[in-house]
Structure formats: structure tokens, C-alpha cells
Scaffold this motif. Structure first.
Motif, short mmCIF file in Angstrom:
data_model
loop_
_atom_site.label_atom_id
_atom_site.label_comp_id
_atom_site.label_asym_id
_atom_site.label_seq_id
_atom_site.Cartn_x
_atom_site.Cartn_y
_atom_site.Cartn_z
N LEU A 65 0.83 -1.21 0.00
CA LEU A 65 0.00 0.00 0.00
C LEU A 65 0.87 1.25 0.00
N ASP A 66 1.98 1.22 0.73
CA ASP A 66 2.92 2.34 0.71
C ASP A 66 3.46 2.57 -0.70
N ASN A 67 3.77 1.48 -1.40
CA ASN A 67 4.31 1.61 -2.76
C ASN A 67 3.28 2.24 -3.70
N VAL A 68 2.02 1.84 -3.56
CA VAL A 68 0.96 2.45 -4.37
C VAL A 68 0.82 3.93 -4.01
N LEU A 69 0.90 4.22 -2.72
CA LEU A 69 0.77 5.60 -2.25
C LEU A 69 1.90 6.48 -2.79
N ILE A 70 3.10 5.95 -2.86
CA ILE A 70 4.23 6.70 -3.41
C ILE A 70 3.97 7.04 -4.88
N ASP A 71 3.47 6.07 -5.64
CA ASP A 71 3.14 6.33 -7.05
C ASP A 71 2.06 7.40 -7.18
N LEU A 72 1.08 7.35 -6.29
CA LEU A 72 0.00 8.34 -6.32
C LEU A 72 0.52 9.73 -5.98
N TYR A 73 1.38 9.82 -4.98
CA TYR A 73 1.99 11.10 -4.63
C TYR A 73 2.79 11.65 -5.81
N LYS A 74 3.52 10.75 -6.47
CA LYS A 74 4.34 11.17 -7.61
C LYS A 74 3.47 11.72 -8.74
N LYS A 75 2.38 11.01 -9.03
CA LYS A 75 1.51 11.43 -10.13
C LYS A 75 0.79 12.73 -9.82
N SER A 76 0.42 12.92 -8.55
CA SER A 76 -0.35 14.12 -8.18
C SER A 76 0.54 15.30 -7.81
N GLY A 77 1.86 15.12 -7.89
CA GLY A 77 2.77 16.22 -7.61
C GLY A 77 2.94 16.54 -6.14
N LYS A 78 2.58 15.60 -5.26
CA LYS A 78 2.75 15.81 -3.82
C LYS A 78 4.16 15.36 -3.41
N ILE A 79 5.12 16.22 -3.70
CA ILE A 79 6.52 15.85 -3.52
C ILE A 79 6.89 15.72 -2.05
N GLU A 80 6.45 16.65 -1.22
CA GLU A 80 6.79 16.59 0.20
C GLU A 80 6.27 15.31 0.84
N GLU A 81 5.04 14.95 0.52
CA GLU A 81 4.46 13.72 1.05
C GLU A 81 5.24 12.50 0.57
N GLN A 82 5.64 12.55 -0.69
CA GLN A 82 6.42 11.45 -1.26
C GLN A 82 7.75 11.30 -0.53
N ILE A 83 8.44 12.41 -0.30
CA ILE A 83 9.73 12.39 0.39
C ILE A 83 9.57 11.84 1.80
N GLU A 84 8.56 12.29 2.50
CA GLU A 84 8.35 11.85 3.88
C GLU A 84 8.08 10.35 3.94
N LEU A 85 7.29 9.83 3.01
CA LEU A 85 6.98 8.40 3.02
C LEU A 85 8.22 7.58 2.65
N LEU A 86 9.00 8.05 1.69
CA LEU A 86 10.23 7.35 1.32
C LEU A 86 11.21 7.30 2.49
N LYS A 87 11.34 8.42 3.21
CA LYS A 87 12.21 8.45 4.38
C LYS A 87 11.73 7.46 5.44
N ARG A 88 10.41 7.41 5.62
CA ARG A 88 9.87 6.48 6.62
C ARG A 88 10.17 5.03 6.25
N LYS A 89 10.04 4.71 4.97
CA LYS A 89 10.34 3.34 4.53
C LYS A 89 11.82 3.01 4.70
N LEU A 90 12.68 4.01 4.45
CA LEU A 90 14.11 3.80 4.65
C LEU A 90 14.44 3.62 6.14
N ARG A 91 13.77 4.38 7.01
CA ARG A 91 13.97 4.20 8.44
C ARG A 91 13.56 2.79 8.87
N MET A 92 12.47 2.29 8.30
CA MET A 92 12.01 0.95 8.65
C MET A 92 13.03 -0.11 8.27
#
Length: 294
Positions: free
Chosen positions: A100-127
């Protein structure tokens, strides 16, 4: 075998073949009907209605939510898809959260929500760093287009860093993008990320370094160098570089320095049996860790 048994057996084989061809699961619940509307009838709007019914009925909620978000994305209903995942992911199992996170990242990318995308990617890297994503193991099972395959922690870390680098590129934060791309390449290099790193260096007017990085693709020094899109992009970047700085010559770009090669060898040697949930690769990129985790 009597006639009735043969007829029954033939009917079952034909039904099984139908499900295999159309990749539609067995059953008659709302989720199966949704997949039929999506894949067989090619009616995405009807599929979304049925996916909603499946979620409300508790019918294969993990798959229903993810599939519905994907269909919404295809219909440019990205905002609805994002809200659906945020609202209903709590109904899904723990094992479904990563996809679901991976789908959400794609959705953020398509909708131009860069800050949200960065935050989610950082969270996945922390995990991954904390050992939560892979449970301290070197690989995990992933699924794409109905097929299962193994993904190593190196591959996943590099992929996420590559996505993070591209997000920083969209913000024109080329210095941070460069740092992230270089770390991604140290972990699991490939031609596509090399092209992105080359572009990042071009944006900083560091043409000699960019030329060196892109030449690695054209000289076949990186995995994926023979991919048509990567090679074409590398060739286009070289043309752009030469038009910007005609003095560039291949002889100036003989490859990586000895210290860098030695560092990569040490990095490779680090990958052995895991002694703890703290993954060794993050010891190698400790200087980036604070920036990722902030």
C-alpha cells in the motif's frame, strides 16, 4: 469415466483455463466481480464500485483496496485513491502495508505531492534501517503482475534512495539529490540511476563529472546498460553535455579513482550473515542517515 464425469471434468478445465487467461480469481464475491469488471469487461468505473463493496463486506480487503487505488490512478482520480488508502488501510493486514505504501508513493508522484512522497520514502528507509521492513533478513518476497520474486535489502534500499533522489530533483534540490543518488549507486548500481545522477551533476554545471558518470553507462560498466531507454537517455545527455561544453573528451574520463573502487570492495565484503536487525549497509551510509531520518 462415464459421460457425465467427463463432461464435468471438461467444464472444470475450461473454467480453470478462463481464470488463468483473464487472471481473474475464483469465487462469486464482490472482489471477484470487481476483478472481472476490471480485467474482462474493461469497465473501470464499475470495478471501483465493486471494489468498494468488497472493502465494506470484508472480502479480500488487502487486494481490494490496493486494486481499487490502482484503477483510480488510471482514471486520474489520484486524490480519491490517496484518501481511500489513508482511510481504509487500517482494515488491511500488516503484510499489506508495504505494498500500500508503494501504491501511495506512485499516487503522490503522479499528483505532484513531492513533500508527502519524500516523507513516506524516508519512513520506509527508516524501517529498513531499524530492521522492521525485512525482519532482519537479507531478502523478502515481493509480488508484481501476479508473480512472486525475491528482493534483497540492497535492491530495495537502492530503489527507495533512487526514488528519493528523483523527488529531490523535482524540488530542484540538486545537491541533496546527488548525495542520495551516489549512495544508491554504492549499494546497488544501475544505468538508470546513473543517468539521473548525471543529470543532477549537469544541473550543477559539473560537466566533467557528469560526463564520467554517463560514460559508465555507454561503456557498459553498469547493470542495465543495454536497456534501450537507459542507453538512449545516456546518449541524449552526452549530446547535451557536448553542446554545453565542447572541450569534453572521452580520454579525460578513465573511470573511478582507486579509493572509490576500494570503498566499493569493502562495501561488498560487508554483506555476510546478519548479526542483528541493524543492517550493515546503513553503517556504510551513516553520513546520510541523519538526513534521511529527519
Amino acid at each position: 469415466m462415464d459421460r457425465i464425469s467427463r463432461k464435468s471434468s471438461k467444464g472444470k478445465q475450461e473454467k480453470d483455463l478462463y481464470h488463468i487467461i483473464h487472471k481473474v480469481p475464483h469465487g462469486d464475491g464482490p472482489y471477484v466481480k470487481a476483478k472481472h469488471a476490471q480485467l474482462v469487461d474493461k469497465e473501470p468505473e464499475a470495478a471501483i464500485v465493486l471494489f468498494w463493496k468488497a472493502i465494506n463486506a470484508g472480502d479480500r480487503v488487502d487486494s481490494a483496496l490496493k486494486d481499487m487505488a490502482v484503477v483510480m490512478k488510471q482514471l486520474d482520480r489520484t486524490e480519491e485513491a490517496i484518501e481511500a488508502i489513508k482511510s481504509f488501510r487500517g482494515l488491511c493486514s500488516k503484510t499489506a502495508q508495504d505494498s500500500l505504501d508503494n501504491v501511495l508513493i506512485d499516487l503522490y508522484k503522479k499528483s505532484g505531492k513531492i513533500e508527502e512522497q519524500i516523507e513516506l520514502l524516508k519512513r520506509k528507509l527508516r524501517m529498513i534501517y531499524q530492521g522492521e521492513a525485512f525482519n532482519g533478513k537479507p531478502t523478502k518476497t515481493a509480488r508484481s503482475h501476479g508473480k512472486k520474486f525475491q528482493v534483497s535489502v540492497k535492491q530495495e534500499t537502492s530503489r527507495l534512495l533512487g526514488n528519493l533522489g528523483w523527488a529531490y530533483m523535482q524540488k530542484s534540490n540538486f545537491m541533496m539529490a546527488e548525495v542520495v543518488y551516489r549512495k544508491a549507486q554504492m549499494i546497488d548500481p544501475d544505468a538508470n540511476k546513473a543517468c539521473n545522477l548525471g543529470l543532477c551533476l549537469i544541473k550543477q554545471s559539473r560537466f566533467d563529472e557528469a560526463y564520467s558518470v554517463i560514460q559508465d553507462v555507454l561503456m557498459g560498466r553498469l547493470p542495465g546498460y543495454n536497456d534501450f531507454k537507459s542507453r538512449k537517455r545516456a546518449e541524449e545527455l552526452i549530446v547535451e553535455l557536448k553542446s554545453t561544453n565542447p572541450s569534453l573528451e572521452p580520454s579525460d574520463m578513465l573511470g573511478l579513482d582507486d579509493d572509490f573502487v576500494k570503498g566499493l570492495e569493502n562495501l561488498t565484503n560487508e554483506w555476510g550473515p546478519f548479526r542483528s536487525k541493524r543492517l550493515p549497509i546503513f553503517e556504510e551510509i551513516s553520513e546520510l542517515r541523519d538526513q534521511i531520518a529527519c
